[in-house]
Design an enzyme around this catalytic site. Structure first.
Site, PDB file in Angstrom:
ATOM      1  N   ARG A  80      40.950  24.242  42.110  1.00  0.00           N
ATOM      2  CA  ARG A  80      39.725  24.543  41.362  1.00  0.00           C
ATOM      3  C   ARG A  80      39.804  23.981  39.934  1.00  0.00           C
ATOM      4  O   ARG A  80      38.796  23.541  39.385  1.00  0.00           O
ATOM      5  CB  ARG A  80      39.449  26.048  41.361  1.00  0.00           C
ATOM      6  CG  ARG A  80      38.026  26.371  40.910  1.00  0.00           C
ATOM      7  CD  ARG A  80      37.650  27.805  41.159  1.00  0.00           C
ATOM      8  NE  ARG A  80      38.502  28.728  40.427  1.00  0.00           N
ATOM      9  CZ  ARG A  80      38.498  30.048  40.608  1.00  0.00           C
ATOM     10  NH1 ARG A  80      37.681  30.590  41.501  1.00  0.00           N
ATOM     11  NH2 ARG A  80      39.288  30.827  39.913  1.00  0.00           N
ATOM     12  N   LYS A 183      34.933  26.310  36.351  1.00  0.00           N
ATOM     13  CA  LYS A 183      35.394  27.436  35.517  1.00  0.00           C
ATOM     14  C   LYS A 183      35.603  26.920  34.095  1.00  0.00           C
ATOM     15  O   LYS A 183      36.731  26.752  33.630  1.00  0.00           O
ATOM     16  CB  LYS A 183      36.675  28.031  36.113  1.00  0.00           C
ATOM     17  CG  LYS A 183      36.945  29.446  35.628  1.00  0.00           C
ATOM     18  CD  LYS A 183      37.948  30.126  36.521  1.00  0.00           C
ATOM     19  CE  LYS A 183      38.487  31.398  35.938  1.00  0.00           C
ATOM     20  NZ  LYS A 183      37.507  32.448  35.749  1.00  0.00           N
ATOM     21  N   GLU A 219      25.750  36.008  40.344  1.00  0.00           N
ATOM     22  CA  GLU A 219      27.023  36.749  40.314  1.00  0.00           C
ATOM     23  C   GLU A 219      27.053  37.861  39.284  1.00  0.00           C
ATOM     24  O   GLU A 219      26.112  38.051  38.521  1.00  0.00           O
ATOM     25  CB  GLU A 219      28.233  35.827  40.216  1.00  0.00           C
ATOM     26  CG  GLU A 219      28.271  34.856  39.105  1.00  0.00           C
ATOM     27  CD  GLU A 219      29.425  33.872  39.291  1.00  0.00           C
ATOM     28  OE1 GLU A 219      30.415  34.184  39.967  1.00  0.00           O
ATOM     29  OE2 GLU A 219      29.337  32.783  38.721  1.00  0.00           O
TER      30      GLU A 219
HETATM   31  N1  PLP Z   1      32.905  34.412  39.039  1.00  0.00           N
HETATM   32  C1  PLP Z   1      33.234  34.184  37.762  1.00  0.00           C
HETATM   33  C2  PLP Z   1      32.176  33.762  36.816  1.00  0.00           C
HETATM   34  C3  PLP Z   1      34.571  34.337  37.350  1.00  0.00           C
HETATM   35  O1  PLP Z   1      34.933  34.150  36.083  1.00  0.00           O
HETATM   36  C4  PLP Z   1      35.538  34.726  38.292  1.00  0.00           C
HETATM   37  C5  PLP Z   1      36.937  34.833  37.912  1.00  0.00           C
HETATM   38  O2  PLP Z   1      37.713  33.943  38.078  1.00  0.00           O
HETATM   39  C6  PLP Z   1      35.135  34.957  39.610  1.00  0.00           C
HETATM   40  C7  PLP Z   1      33.809  34.787  39.948  1.00  0.00           C
HETATM   41  C8  PLP Z   1      36.130  35.345  40.645  1.00  0.00           C
HETATM   42  O3  PLP Z   1      36.876  34.253  41.078  1.00  0.00           O
HETATM   43  P1  PLP Z   1      38.352  34.433  41.610  1.00  0.00           P
HETATM   44  O4  PLP Z   1      38.291  35.392  42.724  1.00  0.00           O
HETATM   45  O5  PLP Z   1      38.742  33.074  42.065  1.00  0.00           O
HETATM   46  O6  PLP Z   1      39.156  34.932  40.488  1.00  0.00           O
HETATM   47  C1  COI Z   2      39.397  36.121  36.525  1.00  0.00           C
HETATM   48  O1  COI Z   2      39.044  36.952  37.345  1.00  0.00           O
HETATM   49  O2  COI Z   2      40.482  35.538  36.562  1.00  0.00           O
HETATM   50  C2  COI Z   2      38.560  35.734  35.449  1.00  0.00           C
HETATM   51  O3  COI Z   2      38.646  34.611  35.054  1.00  0.00           O
HETATM   52  C3  COI Z   2      37.752  36.690  34.797  1.00  0.00           C
HETATM   53  C4  COI Z   2      37.963  36.524  33.329  1.00  0.00           C
HETATM   54  C5  COI Z   2      36.968  35.597  32.756  1.00  0.00           C
HETATM   55  C6  COI Z   2      38.143  37.786  32.626  1.00  0.00           C
END
Ligand code: PLP
Ligand code: COI
Length: 339
Positions: A80, A183, A219
């Site tokens: 990612r 991200k 989201e």
């Molecule tokens: N959506 C956003 C905007 C996020 O910052 C995160 C955190 O990383 C997620 C979703 C969840 O993604 P993940 O499960 O890969 O941490």
């Molecule tokens: C995560 O879940 O790792 C995120 O990046 C959330 C964070 C922005 C607090």
């Protein structure tokens, strides 16, 4: 004496001993270097400061009952970050360099990995930014990759207790053809106006809708959304949300538990048909949602009326956490022991 009050850790920054830094210059990545400083020296014209050339990742390592430290799906985060780098024209960090930096920073900070049973974990924050100087708008020719770690408790202070969310209609987090799937820091900056309003009104976070039609759920702040209906796990498909690795994992877990899954656009009105709802992500893990308020439409959607997370949410949560902590068999091959 314990190093930290492990059971009461916030989701915040706690200084650890070391971080790892690596520089990209003249088309090549250098060797990762260990630093004990919490500060960086940055060029005043770095593109990361001016033009938002910055992306990050977030993943966790867990201490098992057997004393082994396990990392959850690091390769997904590596990929990612490569996607995010491409999305804002930065030099990608090769997956092998990502892995090496992660292992090194965890090993150097082993004493900060919260003990088994504390409910806390070691949060790992890889960060990539344009460190080369430019004044015209263009990609930098130099980049810096940093990985630091910090021990954390749950993101939503309530842990696995239900949280309340507010639907936001007057701020867009990301445009359909924008950077929502990457991200990058800019998405979080764009979310702050809404988040501050939601928090000031007593909500844990904001639910963003799709920017084009304001019709579908995108989201939940820094997490993906899911709803449960008739033993089916339903989660939004959208071109402007981050593809959560936790969400993807919950879909596989649901399948293994005989729970059906659907990934498709989720209209706001459908909120009234769910028996359970939640937010999922690395930081959030699974946060059950108690109430979703849509102030502009004068609507309130309520779940967990007894104050407890619903049964399907709990089944998914228990299996995810058991795999991460090394208590359940790693049937999907997600965990890597850090040696
Ligand atoms: N959506 C956003 C905007 C996020 O910052 C995160 C955190 O990383 C997620 C979703 C969840 O993604 P993940 O499960 O890969 O941490
Ligand atoms: C995560 O879940 O790792 C995120 O990046 C959330 C964070 C922005 C607090």
């Amino acid at each position: 004496m314990e190093l930290l009050d492990w059971k009461n850790l916030p989701f915040g920054y706690i200084k650890t001993d070391y971080n790892i830094r690596c520089k990209y210059k003249d088309g090549n990545w250098g060797k990762p270097e260990v630093s004990s400083s919490e500060y960086i020296d940055i060029h005043i014209a770095a593109t990361g400061l001016h033009y938002g050339q910055e992306a990050f990742e977030g993943l966790k390592a867990y201490m098992g009952k057997d004393g082994k430290i396990r990392l959850f799906r690091w390769d997904e985060n590596a990929n990612r970050l490569i996607l995010s780098a491409g999305g804002i024209k930065m030099a990608p960090v090769p997956a092998e360099l990502f892995r090496e930096a992660l292992f090194q920073v965890i090993n150097l900070n082993r004493k900060f990995v919260p003990p088994y049973g504390s409910g806390a974990s070691l949060y790992i924050r890889p960060l990539l930014y344009g460190s080369g100087a430019e004044v015209g708008v263009k990609p930098a020719s130099e980049y810096t990759f940093i990985v630091f770690v910090t021990p954390v408790g749950p993101y939503f202070r309530e842990g696995i207790k239900p949280v309340n969310m507010m639907i936001c209609r007057d701020v867009d987090r990301a445009a359909p053809l924008g950077t929502g799937i990457f991200k990058v820091g800019g998405n979080y900056a764009a979310s702050l106006r809404a988040l501050v309003t939601a928090k000031a009104s007593g909500y844990a976070s904001t639910i963003f809708l799709d920017a084009r039609e304001k019709k579908y759920i995108d989201e939940c702040g820094p997490a993906n959304f899911f709803g449960i209906k008739e033993n089916t796990y339903i989660t939004p498909k959208s071109v402007s949300i981050l593809n959560s690795i936790t969400n993807k994992s919950l879909i596989d877990i649901a399948g293994s538990l005989g729970i059906k899954t659907e990934r498709r656009p989720v209209p706001v009105e459908e909120l009234s048909t769910f028996s359970e709802a939640g937010a999922c992500g690395t930081a959030a893990v699974i946060s059950p949602i108690g109430k979703i308020v849509d102030p502009e439409k004068n609507m309130i959607y309520e779940y967990c009326k007894d104050g407890k997370p619903g049964p399907v949410t709990m089944k998914l949560y228990n299996k995810l956490v058991a795999i991460q902590n090394g208590d359940a068999e790693d049937e999907f091959g997600w965990m890597t022991v850090v040696e």
